[in-house]
Scaffold this active site. Structure first.
Site, PDB file in Angstrom:
ATOM      1  N   GLY A  77       0.839  -1.193   0.000  1.00  0.00           N
ATOM      2  CA  GLY A  77       0.000   0.000   0.000  1.00  0.00           C
ATOM      3  C   GLY A  77       0.877   1.247   0.000  1.00  0.00           C
ATOM      4  O   GLY A  77       2.071   1.176   0.269  1.00  0.00           O
ATOM      5  N   GLN A  79       1.069   3.537   2.062  1.00  0.00           N
ATOM      6  CA  GLN A  79       1.656   3.759   3.392  1.00  0.00           C
ATOM      7  C   GLN A  79       2.231   2.463   3.961  1.00  0.00           C
ATOM      8  O   GLN A  79       2.213   2.235   5.173  1.00  0.00           O
ATOM      9  CB  GLN A  79       0.609   4.357   4.343  1.00  0.00           C
ATOM     10  CG  GLN A  79       0.342   5.828   4.114  1.00  0.00           C
ATOM     11  CD  GLN A  79       1.594   6.688   4.356  1.00  0.00           C
ATOM     12  OE1 GLN A  79       2.483   6.325   5.127  1.00  0.00           O
ATOM     13  NE2 GLN A  79       1.672   7.816   3.683  1.00  0.00           N
ATOM     14  N   SER A  80       2.758   1.613   3.107  1.00  0.00           N
ATOM     15  CA  SER A  80       3.281   0.317   3.528  1.00  0.00           C
ATOM     16  C   SER A  80       4.481   0.455   4.474  1.00  0.00           C
ATOM     17  O   SER A  80       5.480   1.108   4.139  1.00  0.00           O
ATOM     18  CB  SER A  80       3.711  -0.474   2.289  1.00  0.00           C
ATOM     19  OG  SER A  80       4.549  -1.551   2.645  1.00  0.00           O
ATOM     20  N   ASN A  81       4.373  -0.177   5.643  1.00  0.00           N
ATOM     21  CA  ASN A  81       5.512  -0.235   6.570  1.00  0.00           C
ATOM     22  C   ASN A  81       6.619  -1.101   5.998  1.00  0.00           C
ATOM     23  O   ASN A  81       7.809  -0.831   6.192  1.00  0.00           O
ATOM     24  CB  ASN A  81       5.064  -0.815   7.907  1.00  0.00           C
ATOM     25  CG  ASN A  81       4.023   0.042   8.591  1.00  0.00           C
ATOM     26  OD1 ASN A  81       4.222   1.238   8.783  1.00  0.00           O
ATOM     27  ND2 ASN A  81       2.892  -0.562   8.940  1.00  0.00           N
ATOM     28  N   CYS A  83       7.371  -1.552   2.809  1.00  0.00           N
ATOM     29  CA  CYS A  83       8.116  -0.830   1.763  1.00  0.00           C
ATOM     30  C   CYS A  83       9.066   0.194   2.387  1.00  0.00           C
ATOM     31  O   CYS A  83      10.204   0.341   1.938  1.00  0.00           O
ATOM     32  CB  CYS A  83       7.146  -0.146   0.801  1.00  0.00           C
ATOM     33  SG  CYS A  83       6.271  -1.338  -0.253  1.00  0.00           S
TER      34      CYS A  83
END
Ligand SMILES: *Cc1c(COP(=O)(O)O)cnc(C)c1O
Length: 335
Positions: A77, A79-81, A83
């Site tokens: 996403g 706001q991926s943690n 990534c």
């Protein structure tokens, strides 16, 4: 003991370990529960690396380096943690990083996306419907582009949840074993948020291998129990086969709590935000609205139902995610 049964593959030392196991006595008292709540502070695995993904990436990135990769490609996403942790670790290791993100990635950048940009990751934002339909081909195309330019790509699946990433929480279960011995407790229930399944898979395997007599509960933050039963099992099977472990993973129980997704993935209702405010103000521990806030809220709701027994120690794994709070500042309700 795990060391008698299996040997770990190559691992980089990237996380700040061991993380603390901390009692939540003020909250437990305030709740008037006969249980004693504890939190494993995996939000403290590093300031910006914060959370569960760095534990998995210690193994995943070791594999990437062993294969001679110079460019990491992964997805999530906007706001991926996962990534964000991957982007920062790539910078730390001198690797290039390409992220395929679901949603819009426009300035002003915020939260995890801001950190992705600071870390110098290349970001490709894809409309949700296209992402849903074409993720595999988008990843393959990104890898082909890297190869065509003379680079060496390595693709990490969503959340680093696959047979390699499972090792992160197998190792973490070893840490829990020491934590429990030091605190002189024997918890029967361990609760975590489950999003791509790798944390739950690793904890399930790790508890079995370390002879911890605890049920690992994954609280679904998207999809449903049936999806997680399949996904967690698939990660365990991949792990067992890839490393020829010969373990009877099919016999391990996979326990999912669903019914707490709320309005949808990454969208929380006011009760979840109230739980986030409550834990922050009673214990100084900050949860996030996408994963840990929902999972901890589920834990509090399920305590009186007897799901975790009548009494005893219950351990919540704080898997991080604090940067996801900031883009949702208007929902937090701290006017
Ligand atoms: C990714 C993530 C999870 C879920 O872990 P999975 O291994 O993907 O199931 C939980 N909490 C946070 C903060 C996360 O970033």
């Amino acid at each position: 003991m795990v060391s008698d049964k299996i040997s770990f593959p190559a691992r980089l030392s990237l996380a700040r370990l061991a993380t603390p196991l901390q009692p939540l006595d003020r909250l437990s008292r305030e709740l008037g529960t006969p249980h004693r709540l504890w939190v494993k502070r995996d939000d403290l695995t590093g300031c910006t690396l914060s959370g569960n993904k760095v534990r998995k990436l210690e193994f995943t990135l070791a594999q990437a380096l062993a294969e001679g990769a110079d460019t990491i490609i992964t997805c999530g996403g906007v706001q991926s943690n996962h990534c964000r942790a991957t982007a920062l670790l790539c910078a730390q290791l001198g690797l290039r990083c390409r992220l395929i993100l679901r949603g819009e990635a426009a300035p002003p950048y915020d939260g995890n996306l801001l950190l992705d940009m600071l870390a110098g990751a290349t970001v490709e934002a894809v409309a949700p419907a296209v992402y849903q339909r074409e993720l595999e081909s988008l990843l393959a195309a990104a890898a082909a582009a890297v190869t065509a330019a003379g680079g060496r790509p390595f693709v990490i699946p969503t959340g680093a949840s696959d047979g390699i990433g499972v090792w992160g929480y197998v190792a973490a279960a070893g840490e829990l074993q020491s934590d429990f011995a030091a605190a002189d407790i024997a918890p029967r229930h361990v609760v975590c948020a489950t999003g791509s399944g790798g944390t739950q898979a690793g904890l399930t395997a790790g508890c079995a291998l370390h002879s911890l007599d605890a049920i690992v509960w994954g609280v679904a933050v998207c999809d449903n129990a049936a999806w997680f039963q399949r996904k967690v099992r698939a990660d365990l099977v991949d792990w067992n086969e890839r490393y020829r472990l010969g373990l009877s993973v099919a016999e391990w129980g996979i326990d999912v709590i669903d019914g707490y997704v709320g309005p949808g993935y990454a969208r929380a209702d006011t009760a979840v935000f109230a739980t986030i405010r409550r834990l922050a103000s009673t214990e100084g521990v900050v949860l996030d609205p996408v994963y840990t806030g929902k999972a901890f809220h589920a834990l509090l709701e399920e305590l009186p139902t007897g799901r975790f027994g009548d009494s005893g120690d219950v351990v919540f794994i704080h898997t991080g995610g604090v940067f996801g709070l900031f883009p949702q500042r208007s929902e937090v309700g701290c006017a």
